[in-house]
Write a protein that holds these residues in place. Structure first.
Motif, PDB file in Angstrom:
ATOM      1  N   HIS A  74      51.463  10.956 -14.466  1.00 13.25           N
ATOM      2  CA  HIS A  74      50.590  10.228 -13.543  1.00 13.25           C
ATOM      3  C   HIS A  74      51.382   9.759 -12.313  1.00 13.25           C
ATOM      4  N   ILE A 248      45.394  11.398 -15.504  1.00 12.42           N
ATOM      5  CA  ILE A 248      46.539  11.780 -14.667  1.00 12.42           C
ATOM      6  C   ILE A 248      46.060  12.058 -13.253  1.00 12.42           C
ATOM      7  N   VAL A 309      46.212   4.929 -18.774  1.00  7.28           N
ATOM      8  CA  VAL A 309      47.464   5.647 -19.041  1.00  7.28           C
ATOM      9  C   VAL A 309      48.119   5.100 -20.303  1.00  7.28           C
TER      10      VAL A 309
END
Length: 410
Positions: A74, A248, A309
């Motif tokens: 990411h 991402i 994330v």
């Protein structure tokens, strides 16, 4: 040096790639207008990214690709997008598509990724509808496929494509994926877009019917089975599938918002403000309010992305996949990030005055790129707000129109 099966591979390190991308930002920003004009990522940019190992993100780990956490990937995508959103989009899309490498025998897929190549090796597309896919009919030893596949992001620089095909005239569940050398396809060079024009997302097509041998044809069922097998051997892809790719990809929106904020602040001190009591924009309280609001929106979007994330990295650490409801929320989170960043970028663009419409001003390009990304079906907030709202209210609904990467098998 790590061992991949019986093959020793040198894996790139995330922090090294991230540091290189940060150094490359001035180059990416300087050449993002060139990418738009060429309607593809410039070849020299591809070569520089390849030398730094960035395209290891687009290669399966069992063939030496990057083995990074969701956080690391990411952050790299966000940094790339802060330099050039179109370039980052190509890397991100190619990385997500390589999941289909799991659906084919290793002896078939290995040469695709192990042959020396500069750039992304594959692209993948189709499956959400017949309009976006081709068709196939079974023959002795394989399949005859034909069709037209639009929005082929990454096809300009790739050697092979994963192309979705429907192999039943009435049953939309009968969908497969064909692995096709790009040299066997017609490239239409028709990518003319108001945003993300530099991605080279042209249409590819067959010239009539094209024979694909059985070993180069696969299905979602085989993909699921093979992923389970590889995961059991410790060679499987990261947990999360497409939803991980979308989280991402939220780094794309954040990176473009980062660049927009930098571009706005770089000129606010010398921008005049006609028809107002202020000689310069930086003196106007409304300008401070605009910057503060845009900053708050970008920061809030980043916090949503950070939580998503962390959730996916937790799933990876615990060797579990997100539940259906968790995946739905994560989809919504990604769409929220895109919508929020796009609105923040547009706010900065509008506050830049008429001079911002000139193409040499990078802010107009960033604004169009971010808007285009937010309009992708996977990132369209209204769709996902309804979907998550139905889930929260316990309201039954029909199955989502999902890509082949998300189809569930019984």
């Amino acid at each position: 040096m790590t061992m991949n099966g019986t093959v020793a591979v040198d894996r790139p390190r995330a922090q090294e790639i991230l540091a290189y991308v940060e150094k490359l930002k001035p180059w990416l920003r300087k050449h993002q207008a060139e990418a738009e004009q060429q309607r593809r990522v410039p070849q020299e940019t591809v070569e520089r990214l390849d030398q730094a190992g960035v395209f290891s993100l687009t290669t399966p780990t069992r063939f030496g690709g990057a083995d990074f956490t969701t956080r690391e990937t990411h952050d790299i995508i966000r940094a790339l997008a802060s330099g050039c959103g179109a370039t980052a989009w190509v890397v991100w899309a190619a990385a997500g598509g390589n999941l289909w490498s799991c659906a084919f025998p290793d002896e078939v897929i290995a040469p695709v990724y192990e042959t020396p190549w500069v750039g992304n090796r594959t692209f993948a597309l189709g499956g959400t509808s017949r309009r976006m896919s081709g068709t196939a009919r079974q023959v002795e030893g394989g399949w005859m496929i034909k069709g037209t596949w639009p929005f082929a992001t990454g096809s300009v620089h790739a050697s092979h494509g994963y192309l979705a095909v429907f192999h039943d005239d009435t049953d939309d569940a009968k969908v497969g994926m064909a692995l096709v050398p790009k040299e066997q396809l017609v490239e239409r060079d028709d990518w003319e877009a108001m945003g993300l024009a530099g991605t080279g997302s042209q249409t590819v097509a067959t010239d009539g019917e094209l024979f694909v041998p059985d070993e180069r044809f696969s299905t979602p069922e085989r993909l699921s089975t093979r992923i389970a097998e590889l995961t059991g051997q410790g060679l499987g892809p990261a947990r999360g599938g497409l939803v991980r790719s979308l989280i991402i990809g939220a780094g794309l929106a954040l990176g473009m918002a980062d660049q927009a904020m930098e571009a706005f602040l770089a000129t606010i001190g010398r921008r005049s403000l006609p028809y107002s009591p202020y000689a310069q924009q930086i003196e106007a309280p409304v300008a401070h309010h605009i910057v503060g609001r845009a900053h708050a929106e970008i920061r809030a979007a980043a916090r949503v992305a950070d939580a998503a994330v962390a959730e996916l990295d937790r799933c990876q650490a615990e060797a579990t996949d997100p539940t259906e409801n968790e995946a739905l929320q994560l989809h919504t989170d990604a769409a929220y990030v895109w919508d929020t960043c796009s609105r923040a970028v547009e706010t900065l663009f509008r506050a830049s005055g008429a001079s911002a419409i000139v193409k040499r001003n990078p802010l107009q390009l960033v604004t169009r790129n971010c808007l285009a990304g937010s309009m992708h079906a996977a990132n369209h907030l209204d769709t996902w707000l309804e979907n998550v709202g139905r889930m929260l209210c316990g309201t039954d609904s029909g199955p989502l129109s999902a890509s082949v990467l998300e189809r569930r098998t019984s």
